[in-house]
Enzyme design. Sequence first.
Site, PDB file in Angstrom:
ATOM      1  N   CYS A  45      -1.286  -0.155  -4.003  1.00  0.00           N
ATOM      2  CA  CYS A  45      -1.478  -1.218  -5.005  1.00  0.00           C
ATOM      3  C   CYS A  45      -2.680  -0.914  -5.889  1.00  0.00           C
ATOM      4  O   CYS A  45      -2.669  -1.168  -7.097  1.00  0.00           O
ATOM      5  CB  CYS A  45      -1.702  -2.570  -4.331  1.00  0.00           C
ATOM      6  SG  CYS A  45      -0.344  -3.081  -3.289  1.00  0.00           S
TER       7      CYS A  45
HETATM    8  C1  BEZ Z   1      -0.318  -0.165  -0.235  1.00  0.00           C
HETATM    9  O1  BEZ Z   1      -0.395  -0.799  -1.273  1.00  0.00           O
HETATM   10  O2  BEZ Z   1      -0.926   0.872  -0.083  1.00  0.00           O
HETATM   11  C2  BEZ Z   1       0.557  -0.624   0.885  1.00  0.00           C
HETATM   12  C3  BEZ Z   1       0.733  -1.968   1.121  1.00  0.00           C
HETATM   13  C4  BEZ Z   1       1.529  -2.376   2.170  1.00  0.00           C
HETATM   14  C5  BEZ Z   1       2.153  -1.430   2.977  1.00  0.00           C
HETATM   15  C6  BEZ Z   1       2.003  -0.085   2.707  1.00  0.00           C
HETATM   16  C7  BEZ Z   1       1.189   0.327   1.659  1.00  0.00           C
END
Ligand code: BEZ
Length: 211
Positions: A45
């Site tokens: 994100c």
């Molecule tokens: C991420 O944004 O890195 C992420 C969020 C939830 C699960 C896996 C990755």
Amino acid sequence: MSLRLGDKAPNFKAQTSQGEIDFYDYLGDSWAVLFSHPADYTPVCTTELGRTAALKDEFAKRNVKVIALSVDSAESHKGWIKDINETQDVEVDFPIIADENREVAEAYNMIHPNASATATVRSLFVIAPDKTIKLIITYPASTGRNFQEILRVIDSLQLTDKYSVATPADWKEGEDVVVSPAIKTEDIPAKFPKGFREVKPYLRLTPQPNK
Ligand code: BEZ
């Protein structure tokens, strides 16, 4: 019921990293990208929001306002934005919705219980100025989105909104487009004076009309 293409995007009021907003008021006459994230302070994100901020001029050029969402608080968003700005070398200047009670996530079907009972998946909606939904994409939490692809689809949506054309596979701004099947071949020269090429009676190509 799930939202579908052509449906009216639900309006909402929500707390964001930039204070309370009314979604429709925030959008005005702009196009919109509304996209959700599983959670704050997560690595994928962080890169997605950084990429979006880096493409600020590209979204502005297309009259698109961007707004992100996760189910964490506005205070959490503000702290995370500092990290995004620092690590991605950007200035996040679009709001992130603090959807702690999941009202917006529920309205837009951003929670897919068999993927996660609580976190939003990576949903993305493109909404036209008349507030109809033009694109819905859903990625899993483990896969970051390709924001060049999102810009490419917006180019196609804005072009096909104005002209009776469609865009072929892998089309990019400036390349030939497909004449809508609704246009009779004998009517093409009047509508598309740059010329056309008939590959098959149902596959007629013409230069991009607004270039
Ligand atoms: C991420 O944004 O890195 C992420 C969020 C939830 C699960 C896996 C990755």
